[in-house]
Scaffold this active site. Structure first.
Site, PDB file in Angstrom:
ATOM      1  N   ASP A 219     -21.918 -49.435 -16.055  1.00 23.23           N
ATOM      2  CA  ASP A 219     -22.158 -50.384 -17.368  1.00 23.23           C
ATOM      3  C   ASP A 219     -21.442 -51.622 -17.031  1.00 23.23           C
ATOM      4  OD1 ASP A 219     -20.026 -48.599 -18.114  1.00 23.23           O
ATOM      5  OD2 ASP A 219     -21.209 -47.778 -19.985  1.00 23.23           O
ATOM      6  N   GLU A 220     -19.961 -51.466 -16.644  1.00 20.77           N
ATOM      7  CA  GLU A 220     -19.052 -52.389 -17.047  1.00 20.77           C
ATOM      8  C   GLU A 220     -19.115 -53.543 -16.484  1.00 20.77           C
ATOM      9  OE1 GLU A 220     -14.847 -50.728 -16.783  1.00 20.77           O
ATOM     10  OE2 GLU A 220     -15.604 -48.890 -17.428  1.00 20.77           O
TER      11      GLU A 220
ATOM     12  N   TYR B 163     -11.552 -54.299 -11.431  1.00 17.63           N
ATOM     13  CA  TYR B 163     -12.938 -53.561 -10.645  1.00 17.63           C
ATOM     14  C   TYR B 163     -14.610 -53.610 -10.970  1.00 17.63           C
ATOM     15  CZ  TYR B 163     -15.787 -49.263 -11.072  1.00 17.63           C
ATOM     16  OH  TYR B 163     -16.979 -48.334 -11.573  1.00 17.63           O
TER      17      TYR B 163
ATOM     18  N   LYS C 262     -17.427 -54.206  -8.075  1.00 17.90           N
ATOM     19  CA  LYS C 262     -18.688 -53.643  -8.621  1.00 17.90           C
ATOM     20  C   LYS C 262     -19.811 -54.138  -9.003  1.00 17.90           C
ATOM     21  CE  LYS C 262     -19.541 -49.357  -8.599  1.00 17.90           C
ATOM     22  NZ  LYS C 262     -20.037 -48.686  -7.527  1.00 17.90           N
TER      23      LYS C 262
END
Ligand code: NAD
Ligand code: DAU
Length: 354
Positions: free
Chosen positions: A136-137, A160, A164
């Site tokens: 969800d980030e 990060y 993603k």
């Protein structure tokens, strides 16, 4: 396309890490009709001990391969001919991505690219399935209100989450352009057994047991939506079997907690489980410098997977946290093994030449 019931050859990447190992431990014994091949580079975050229960099973195999090594990925496809790929492998820790982003770009972007290219070579358009496990980030941060849906615009904050997000875009592009059947799941924060003790919950449990300071970033008011790892694994398997190719599904636990409240609850559970004083344990809380670019709040709207595929989390935060604390209390040898240099030496001796 995957037809449930058929015997499948399933390549799982990153199966020696936290979520991948929980996934394999759940599914390999439950599905003797499928072959599971675990491709993992065995980075610091992996622990082959997490998979000890699978050794010797006829429907399980392990290959030590780095996704950045395209020839090795191709060779794995040639040897095992997977029909389904479940892609967990990643560099996953936000703080490490701030300290040193390069491995994140290599594994999460280049590694995913290599995997997609291997799928494209191995499968005709419309054949096979690549399930990409994401976070969800990628959606960035919420304010006090609202939830992330599958339509929320991407707005990643950390190296990060940017890596993603890039990998999600690559997966969708290979689906649209080359006809690879792809599915993506974006999940909230996981916790449970086998998590490397650098992430909030296992780090706090370990520090509580060792009476070390509990480093809470900023004021401890950032909010995460916690999901027990077993519930995440069941959700991924549900999407592999019944999700629609080309679709994205958000996964979350409807369990928003401020970090400081998570720490408070851990103090209470560890006190109950060990007979320590809860007040003494909570006294270990130390507020430290905030994480740069720290997202304030994550919260998932999981209604699509609930409505369309009938998935629901089984664990409450209270029951999942209790199980997690008990697991760490009962598995201090596992924790010791991932923290020592001896462990790295053992990996090189046992897997160096494979
Ligand atoms: P982890 O860090 O515990 O494990 C990652 C695994 O990938 C390790 O076994 C490691 O050896 C392997 N790996 C790393 N680089 C590799 C490479 N180049 N080639 C082959 N293998 C490599 O991660 P995790 O917490 O289990 O997360 C798994 C996946 O789920 C990740 O893609 C992550 O982004 C995603 N995710 C995690 C969470 C969470 O809360 N942990 C939540 C949502 C999504
Ligand atoms: O939301 C999903 C993501 O959850 C996954 O994609 C990531 O792989 C996973 O690591 C996790 O990311 P977070 O950054 O949210 O997890 P972490 O455990 O590092 O931190 C959780 C919260 O706790 C965050 O707000 C930062 C805070 N924190 C973390 C640590 C390690 C502290 O206050 N102190 C700490 O020592």
């Amino acid at each position: 396309m995957v037809s449930p019931g058929k015997n499948m050859k399933i390549l799982v990447t990153g199966g020696a890490g936290f979520i991948g190992a929980n996934f394999l431990n759940l599914l390999v014994p439950r599905h003797p009709e499928h072959l599971f091949v675990n491709l993992d580079a065995l980075t610091y975050a992996a622990n082959p001990r997490s998979l000890a229960g699978l050794e010797g099973r006829a429907n399980y195999a392990f290959v030590r391969v780095d996704l950045v090594d395209f020839e090795a990925v191709r060779a794995t496809f040639a040897k095992h001919q997977p029909e389904v790929v479940v892609h967990f492998a990643a560099e996953s820790h936000v703080d490490r991505s701030i300290a040193g982003p390069r491995p994140f770009l290599r594994t999460n972007i280049e590694g995913t690219f290599n995997l997609l290219e291997a799928c494209r070579e191995a499968w005709k358009p419309g054949q096979g399935l690549l399930h990409h496990v994401s976070t969800d980030e990628v959606y960035g941060s919420l304010g006090a209100e609202g939830l992330f849906t599958e339509e929320t615009k991407y707005d990643p904050s950390s190296p990060y989450s940017a890596s993603k997000a890039a990998s999600d875009h690559l997966v969708r592009a290979w689906g649209r352009t080359f006809g690879i059947p792809v599915k993506i799941t974006n999940c909230s924060n996981n916790y449970g057994p086998l998590q490397f003790p650098e992430k909030l919950i296992p780090l706090m449990i370990q520090n509580l047991l060792e009476r070390k300071p509990l480093p809470v970033y900023g004021k401890g008011e950032n909010v995460r939506d916690w999901l027990f790892v077993g519930d995440h694994c069941e959700a991924i398997w549900t999407v592999v079997l019944r999700g629609k190719p080309g679709e994205t599904y958000n996964i979350g636990g409807r369990s928003e907690q401020r970090n400081i409240d998570v720490v408070k609850q851990l103090c209470a559970i560890v006190a109950q489980e060990t007979g320590a004083s809860e007040t003494e344990l909570f006294g270990l809380v130390t507020y430290v410098k905030d994480r740069p670019g720290h997202d304030l709040r994550y919260a998932i709207d999981a209604s699509k997977i609930e409505r369309e595929l009938g998935w629901q989390p089984q664990e409450t935060f209270a029951s999942g946290m209790r199980k997690t604390v008990r697991w760490y209390l009962g598995n201090q040898d596992w924790v010791a093994s991932v923290r020592t240099g001896e462990y790295r030496k053992w990996i090189e001796q046992n897997y160096g030449s494979r």
